[in-house]
Design an enzyme around this catalytic site. Sequence first.
Site, PDB file in Angstrom:
ATOM      1  N   ASN A   1      26.263  40.051  80.580  1.00 27.78           N
ATOM      2  CA  ASN A   1      26.217  41.484  80.294  1.00 27.78           C
ATOM      3  C   ASN A   1      25.389  41.828  79.071  1.00 27.78           C
ATOM      4  O   ASN A   1      24.689  42.833  79.042  1.00 27.78           O
ATOM      5  CB  ASN A   1      27.643  42.009  80.098  1.00 27.78           C
ATOM      6  CG  ASN A   1      27.881  43.300  80.837  1.00 27.78           C
ATOM      7  OD1 ASN A   1      26.984  43.846  81.463  1.00 27.78           O
ATOM      8  ND2 ASN A   1      29.092  43.795  80.763  1.00 27.78           N
TER       9      ASN A   1
ATOM     10  N   HIS B   1      29.879  38.540  85.296  1.00 30.55           N
ATOM     11  CA  HIS B   1      30.067  37.194  85.805  1.00 30.55           C
ATOM     12  C   HIS B   1      28.977  36.873  86.814  1.00 30.55           C
ATOM     13  O   HIS B   1      28.395  37.764  87.430  1.00 30.55           O
ATOM     14  CB  HIS B   1      31.458  36.994  86.419  1.00 30.55           C
ATOM     15  CG  HIS B   1      31.899  38.101  87.317  1.00 30.55           C
ATOM     16  ND1 HIS B   1      32.688  39.136  86.879  1.00 30.55           N
ATOM     17  CD2 HIS B   1      31.660  38.354  88.625  1.00 30.55           C
ATOM     18  CE1 HIS B   1      32.923  39.970  87.881  1.00 30.55           C
ATOM     19  NE2 HIS B   1      32.319  39.517  88.949  1.00 30.55           N
TER      20      HIS B   1
ATOM     21  N   LYS C   1      24.068  34.812  73.018  1.00 31.04           N
ATOM     22  CA  LYS C   1      24.431  33.410  73.163  1.00 31.04           C
ATOM     23  C   LYS C   1      25.923  33.255  72.871  1.00 31.04           C
ATOM     24  O   LYS C   1      26.458  33.849  71.945  1.00 31.04           O
ATOM     25  CB  LYS C   1      23.616  32.547  72.202  1.00 31.04           C
ATOM     26  CG  LYS C   1      22.143  32.462  72.563  1.00 31.04           C
ATOM     27  CD  LYS C   1      21.404  31.532  71.621  1.00 31.04           C
ATOM     28  CE  LYS C   1      19.937  31.411  72.021  1.00 31.04           C
ATOM     29  NZ  LYS C   1      19.196  30.509  71.096  1.00 31.04           N
TER      30      LYS C   1
ATOM     31  N   ASP D   1      34.241  34.203  80.413  1.00 34.56           N
ATOM     32  CA  ASP D   1      33.091  33.412  80.873  1.00 34.56           C
ATOM     33  C   ASP D   1      33.506  32.034  81.366  1.00 34.56           C
ATOM     34  O   ASP D   1      32.723  31.082  81.322  1.00 34.56           O
ATOM     35  CB  ASP D   1      32.040  33.265  79.751  1.00 34.56           C
ATOM     36  CG  ASP D   1      31.672  34.595  79.129  1.00 34.56           C
ATOM     37  OD1 ASP D   1      31.235  35.488  79.874  1.00 34.56           O
ATOM     38  OD2 ASP D   1      31.832  34.749  77.903  1.00 34.56           O
TER      39      ASP D   1
END
Length: 429
Positions: A299, A41, A303, A13
């Site tokens: 995806n 992404h 959190k 990420d």
Amino acid sequence: MAAIVIVGAQWGDEGKGKATDILGGLVDYVVKPNGGNNAGHTVVVGGEKYELKLLPAGVLSETATPILGNGVVINLEALFEEIDGLEARGADASRLRISANAHLVAPYHQVMDRVQERFLGKRAIGTTGRGIGPTYADKVSRVGIRVQDIFDESILRQKVESALDYKNQVLVKMYNRKAIVAEEIVQYFLSYADRLRPMVIDATLVLNEALDQGKHVLMEGGQATMLDVDHGTYPFVTSSNPTAGGASVGSGIGPTKITSSLGIIKAYTTRVGAGPFPTELFDKWGEYLQTVGGEVGVNTGRKRRCGWYDSVIARYASRVNGFTDYFLTKLDVLTGIGEIPICVAYDVDGVRHDEMPLTQSEFHHATPIFETMPAWDEDITDCKTFEDLPQKAQDYVRRLEELSGARFSYIGVGPGRDQTIVLHDVLEG
């Protein structure tokens, strides 16, 4: 000729999609060498936000040919859902090509993934449940299904039946689940054969011929260094090698042809799922980074855990990937927070570690040693050059560069493609 590999330097990420989107318009091919639809992404193009899971961000380039390499594991249902979703929004995915040697995620892989995680309980890794790990397990066990197999019904049926001989024993006798019918799996794969056939190529041949002709290739790694099955925080890792070496294996491009290794790294650190995370925050600043940084998994919707920049991890990532350059992202998120701690080393049982600890146990017990720098209050989202940044932001970036083991060539000051400061162009070496 340029062969550039993009690698996440943390736990994923980091903004690899943005880097690929920027560079993807300048190269001839964009290859995804590893992973599956387990690592999403976000790419912002023309004010439009696209959330990609299986496809490389290069699919949004108007000129580059996107390729799913032999190291990718492909869920065909997810693949065509993603393609159809893009085309419904006006994007053109017709250039997509797929290696004949890529492995396929079968419905039974997803079943195995879910029951195994449930069985592990508190010891679960925290997978996405999409069958990625079981697919890679079948690959190395030599019982996997490859893309090329669905064009030969006899071979396909033989391989599915062979795989299910064992899996059904496990499902029925160990997990008390119903046996999976082999013919249903065979028909599932065959239903995609006609649509898939025009996309399938000898990716290794195509890519190496392109490089020999002086063309540019970008390898877009999934996940990240600290999730690498060999170099990451094992066992809290993915099932492939999302490092620079893995990109070479997963694309069929030899390591001597790679001209640049570009690490993508956030101005702070995040992680999804279980596993050690030395700089993790449990206070208001963790919530701040999560909220302002939009730290929610593309995806999974989970959190992300948030923490301060960890230069020990950055140096480690530089070492195992041979980074020539870094692309720093989300610098703008740190605007106005007062002071910014930077982890420069770890304390493990009273001993200072400037490099990654040797063992998993030591890393798990590592306490970050911080130095602090002042933040800036000015809005930086419209900055176009390094000199446009406030002095405090420049100082922060230069300090990270000193600590991280490779030059900082790109700086992201916002989510948009145009919100990027370029200090060095990796296409020019």
